[in-house]
Design a protein around this motif. Structure first.
Motif, PDB file in Angstrom:
ATOM      1  N   LYS A  88       0.805  -1.216   0.000  1.00 31.87           N
ATOM      2  CA  LYS A  88       0.000   0.000   0.000  1.00 31.87           C
ATOM      3  C   LYS A  88       0.847   1.280   0.000  1.00 31.87           C
ATOM      4  O   LYS A  88       0.308   2.377   0.086  1.00 31.87           O
ATOM      5  N   ALA A  89       2.164   1.136  -0.101  1.00 27.54           N
ATOM      6  CA  ALA A  89       3.042   2.301  -0.089  1.00 27.54           C
ATOM      7  C   ALA A  89       3.046   2.986  -1.453  1.00 27.54           C
ATOM      8  O   ALA A  89       2.837   2.347  -2.494  1.00 27.54           O
ATOM      9  N   LYS A  90       3.289   4.283  -1.450  1.00 27.14           N
ATOM     10  CA  LYS A  90       3.455   5.007  -2.710  1.00 27.14           C
ATOM     11  C   LYS A  90       4.783   4.634  -3.351  1.00 27.14           C
ATOM     12  O   LYS A  90       4.868   4.421  -4.562  1.00 27.14           O
ATOM     13  N   TYR A  91       5.819   4.558  -2.530  1.00 26.12           N
ATOM     14  CA  TYR A  91       7.145   4.126  -2.979  1.00 26.12           C
ATOM     15  C   TYR A  91       7.712   3.168  -1.934  1.00 26.12           C
ATOM     16  O   TYR A  91       7.462   3.320  -0.741  1.00 26.12           O
ATOM     17  N   VAL A  92       8.490   2.196  -2.408  1.00 28.78           N
ATOM     18  CA  VAL A  92       9.213   1.294  -1.515  1.00 28.78           C
ATOM     19  C   VAL A  92      10.699   1.496  -1.768  1.00 28.78           C
ATOM     20  O   VAL A  92      11.169   1.358  -2.907  1.00 28.78           O
ATOM     21  N   VAL A  93      11.440   1.830  -0.715  1.00 33.85           N
ATOM     22  CA  VAL A  93      12.870   2.089  -0.824  1.00 33.85           C
ATOM     23  C   VAL A  93      13.623   1.119   0.086  1.00 33.85           C
ATOM     24  O   VAL A  93      13.384   1.083   1.296  1.00 33.85           O
ATOM     25  N   ALA A  94      14.501   0.320  -0.485  1.00 37.82           N
ATOM     26  CA  ALA A  94      15.365  -0.575   0.289  1.00 37.82           C
ATOM     27  C   ALA A  94      16.715   0.105   0.446  1.00 37.82           C
ATOM     28  O   ALA A  94      17.309   0.549  -0.544  1.00 37.82           O
ATOM     29  N   ILE A  95      17.188   0.225   1.690  1.00 33.31           N
ATOM     30  CA  ILE A  95      18.477   0.886   1.913  1.00 33.31           C
ATOM     31  C   ILE A  95      19.469  -0.105   2.514  1.00 33.31           C
ATOM     32  O   ILE A  95      19.132  -0.911   3.372  1.00 33.31           O
TER      33      ILE A  95
ATOM     34  N   ILE B 217      10.619 -10.418  -2.141  1.00 30.75           N
ATOM     35  CA  ILE B 217       9.408 -10.724  -1.387  1.00 30.75           C
ATOM     36  C   ILE B 217       8.286  -9.731  -1.705  1.00 30.75           C
ATOM     37  O   ILE B 217       7.172  -9.869  -1.226  1.00 30.75           O
ATOM     38  N   LEU B 218       8.591  -8.741  -2.547  1.00 31.84           N
ATOM     39  CA  LEU B 218       7.575  -7.800  -3.035  1.00 31.84           C
ATOM     40  C   LEU B 218       7.656  -7.724  -4.563  1.00 31.84           C
ATOM     41  O   LEU B 218       7.895  -6.651  -5.119  1.00 31.84           O
ATOM     42  N   PRO B 219       7.460  -8.845  -5.250  1.00 34.62           N
ATOM     43  CA  PRO B 219       7.605  -8.830  -6.716  1.00 34.62           C
ATOM     44  C   PRO B 219       6.568  -7.955  -7.408  1.00 34.62           C
ATOM     45  O   PRO B 219       6.761  -7.558  -8.561  1.00 34.62           O
ATOM     46  N   GLU B 220       5.471  -7.633  -6.700  1.00 32.42           N
ATOM     47  CA  GLU B 220       4.424  -6.807  -7.305  1.00 32.42           C
ATOM     48  C   GLU B 220       4.831  -5.332  -7.407  1.00 32.42           C
ATOM     49  O   GLU B 220       4.234  -4.577  -8.169  1.00 32.42           O
ATOM     50  N   ARG B 221       5.837  -4.940  -6.636  1.00 34.86           N
ATOM     51  CA  ARG B 221       6.233  -3.545  -6.575  1.00 34.86           C
ATOM     52  C   ARG B 221       7.589  -3.329  -7.224  1.00 34.86           C
ATOM     53  O   ARG B 221       8.416  -4.223  -7.306  1.00 34.86           O
ATOM     54  N   ARG B 222       7.807  -2.110  -7.680  1.00 36.98           N
ATOM     55  CA  ARG B 222       9.128  -1.721  -8.159  1.00 36.98           C
ATOM     56  C   ARG B 222       9.876  -1.112  -6.981  1.00 36.98           C
ATOM     57  O   ARG B 222       9.549  -0.017  -6.524  1.00 36.98           O
ATOM     58  N   VAL B 223      10.852  -1.816  -6.474  1.00 39.47           N
ATOM     59  CA  VAL B 223      11.597  -1.378  -5.303  1.00 39.47           C
ATOM     60  C   VAL B 223      12.778  -0.509  -5.744  1.00 39.47           C
ATOM     61  O   VAL B 223      13.513  -0.865  -6.670  1.00 39.47           O
ATOM     62  N   ILE B 224      12.947   0.621  -5.101  1.00 41.30           N
ATOM     63  CA  ILE B 224      14.088   1.504  -5.357  1.00 41.30           C
ATOM     64  C   ILE B 224      15.208   1.076  -4.415  1.00 41.30           C
ATOM     65  O   ILE B 224      15.048   1.108  -3.196  1.00 41.30           O
TER      66      ILE B 224
ATOM     67  N   GLU C 264      18.813   2.432 -12.696  1.00 40.65           N
ATOM     68  CA  GLU C 264      19.566   1.558 -13.590  1.00 40.65           C
ATOM     69  C   GLU C 264      19.038   0.133 -13.453  1.00 40.65           C
ATOM     70  O   GLU C 264      18.030  -0.102 -12.796  1.00 40.65           O
ATOM     71  N   LYS C 265      19.688  -0.827 -14.086  1.00 40.08           N
ATOM     72  CA  LYS C 265      19.110  -2.169 -14.229  1.00 40.08           C
ATOM     73  C   LYS C 265      18.939  -2.919 -12.913  1.00 40.08           C
ATOM     74  O   LYS C 265      18.140  -3.856 -12.839  1.00 40.08           O
ATOM     75  N   PHE C 266      19.657  -2.521 -11.873  1.00 39.42           N
ATOM     76  CA  PHE C 266      19.489  -3.168 -10.574  1.00 39.42           C
ATOM     77  C   PHE C 266      18.620  -2.343  -9.634  1.00 39.42           C
ATOM     78  O   PHE C 266      18.620  -2.564  -8.426  1.00 39.42           O
ATOM     79  N   GLY C 267      17.880  -1.391 -10.191  1.00 36.85           N
ATOM     80  CA  GLY C 267      16.934  -0.615  -9.402  1.00 36.85           C
ATOM     81  C   GLY C 267      17.538   0.498  -8.583  1.00 36.85           C
ATOM     82  O   GLY C 267      16.893   1.036  -7.688  1.00 36.85           O
ATOM     83  N   ARG C 268      18.782   0.893  -8.871  1.00 37.51           N
ATOM     84  CA  ARG C 268      19.442   1.955  -8.106  1.00 37.51           C
ATOM     85  C   ARG C 268      19.320   3.290  -8.826  1.00 37.51           C
ATOM     86  O   ARG C 268      19.361   3.340 -10.069  1.00 37.51           O
ATOM     87  N   PRO C 269      19.186   4.405  -8.100  1.00 39.35           N
ATOM     88  CA  PRO C 269      19.121   5.729  -8.737  1.00 39.35           C
ATOM     89  C   PRO C 269      20.409   6.045  -9.486  1.00 39.35           C
ATOM     90  O   PRO C 269      21.506   5.975  -8.918  1.00 39.35           O
ATOM     91  N   LYS C 270      20.276   6.401 -10.754  1.00 36.71           N
ATOM     92  CA  LYS C 270      21.461   6.674 -11.567  1.00 36.71           C
ATOM     93  C   LYS C 270      22.250   7.878 -11.067  1.00 36.71           C
ATOM     94  O   LYS C 270      23.453   7.974 -11.309  1.00 36.71           O
TER      95      LYS C 270
END
Length: 375
Positions: free
Chosen positions: A143-150, A175-182, A210-216
């Motif tokens: 239900k999050a607007k954005y998901v950020v893994a740090i 474990i959250l394949p439905e979301r695009r994790v940053i 980029e391809k691994f979901g990290r901010p360019k």
């Protein structure tokens, strides 16, 4: 309001000049005063971790950034920083989830512990039962607007998922394949990478990834490309031991295959960074860390490329870096799946009769074959 282009320029300028917060704050203060900024609610859930990313983030919480956290981000739940405890604190998390769906940012710190349905990692207590990390991250994350893994653990599993991975740990995306994790990777992630990503989300939405979901804007180039010792590499002048001032590539530096702006941003208020301390980059921002980057002080073996071409890494340098660095990076990425590096480690260890390294390479190779369903 500060344009996105100007924001990106300030992020880079702040890394070079070492005053990121001071450069960003004045235009943000004007935007806040003009009512142009919507405060995004933030909740942070800590799972299987050492709390290193919270400690890293603390280093940017100067009075200037306290103002940003107050006016730009509504930091609602973080069990390290909460002023309340127990059910009162957990109630804030539930309120955010129930009353602010699709409006808050979820930050996850720590790997996802999957063994025995996640019951080696409890992060809450609700209705008479313990709540696991994977259960809460899925519930809040959907239900999050954005998901950020740090940090390395939350992004790709990190040290906790290292061979033989008894807790079956993995990154948030799995474990959250439905979301695009940053993914804001690093062990730990630099405070600028974390806060810069959050500010971009608050002001402009999702940054280019980029391809691994990290901010360019933070992971767009290799450590090697910006390394102040690059000139030694290009001239073939290499250190023969840790502590020397020349290029550290032959004593294990993983800079050519590691993406981050550490060379210009540095650490501890821009004071220093690993290579500045005469130690090799260990590739902590990359998928597969630490296993694929271990041993940290060992030089990469010869690398076979598709089509039978073989490149001896000792010969890299003297103007040939551009092509070989790209090739090595691509090779390491595909090796994570195909197990080529593990096979090379087996061959190299066997030739040198290095029994500890041989046993480790054999075990890790078997582990990756099993993980990728090849046995």
């Amino acid at each position: 309001m500060l344009s996105r282009r100007d924001f990106l320029k300030l992020v880079v300028k702040g890394a070079v000049l070492g005053n990121f917060s001071q450069l960003i704050t004045p235009p943000l203060a004007k935007a806040v005063a003009a009512g142009e900024v919507h405060k995004l609610p933030v909740v942070m859930i800590e799972t299987g971790t050492c709390t290193g990313d919270s400690i890293s983030l603390d280093n940017i919480w100067t009075p200037t950034f306290s103002d940003i956290l107050t006016n730009i981000l509504d930091w609602r739940y973080d069990w390290i920083m909460n002023q309340v405890q127990g059910q009162e604190a957990y109630g804030i998390l539930q309120e955010t989830y129930e009353k602010m769906p699709h409006d808050y940012i979820l930050i996850v710190q720590g790997s996802m512990i999957q063994r025995d349905n996640g019951h080696y990692n409890h992060v809450g207590y609700e209705n008479g039962k313990f709540i696991t990390g994977i259960e809460l991250v899925r519930r809040i994350g959907l239900k999050a607007k954005y998901v950020v893994a740090i940090g390395s653990c939350a992004t790709y599993g990190g040290p906790v998922s290292g061979y033989p991975n008894p807790t079956q740990s993995t990154g948030v995306q799995n474990i959250l394949p439905e979301r695009r994790v940053i993914n804001v990777s690093g062990c730990p992630a630099h405070p600028d990478w974390i806060m810069g990503t959050l500010l971009h989300l608050a002001l402009y939405g999702e940054p280019e990834l980029e391809k691994f979901g990290r901010p360019k804007l933070f992971y767009g180039e290799t450590v090697h490309n910006r390394c102040p010792r690059r000139r030694f590499y290009d001239q073939g002048i290499f250190a023969t031991a840790i502590g020397q001032k020349e290029c550290l590539f032959r004593v294990g530096c993983k800079g050519p295959v590691t993406y981050s702006d550490c060379p210009i941003r540095r650490w501890n208020d821009r004071f220093n960074w690993p290579i500045g301390c005469n130690t090799p980059c260990i590739g902590c921002t990359e998928p597969g860390y630490p296993d694929l980057m271990s041993p940290f002080t060992s030089h990469f073996p010869d690398i076979p490329f598709p089509g039978g071409t073989k490149v001896n890494t000792d010969s890299i340098g003297l103007g040939v870096l551009g092509l070989t660095s790209v090739a090595i990076t691509g090779h390491v990425v595909t090796s994570l799946y195909k197990g080529r590096i593990q096979k090379n480690l087996l061959k190299t260890s066997a030739k040198t009769n290095h029994r500890p390294a041989l046993k480790k390479a054999q075990a890790f190779h078997k582990y990756w074959l099993k993980k990728t369903n090849k046995i």
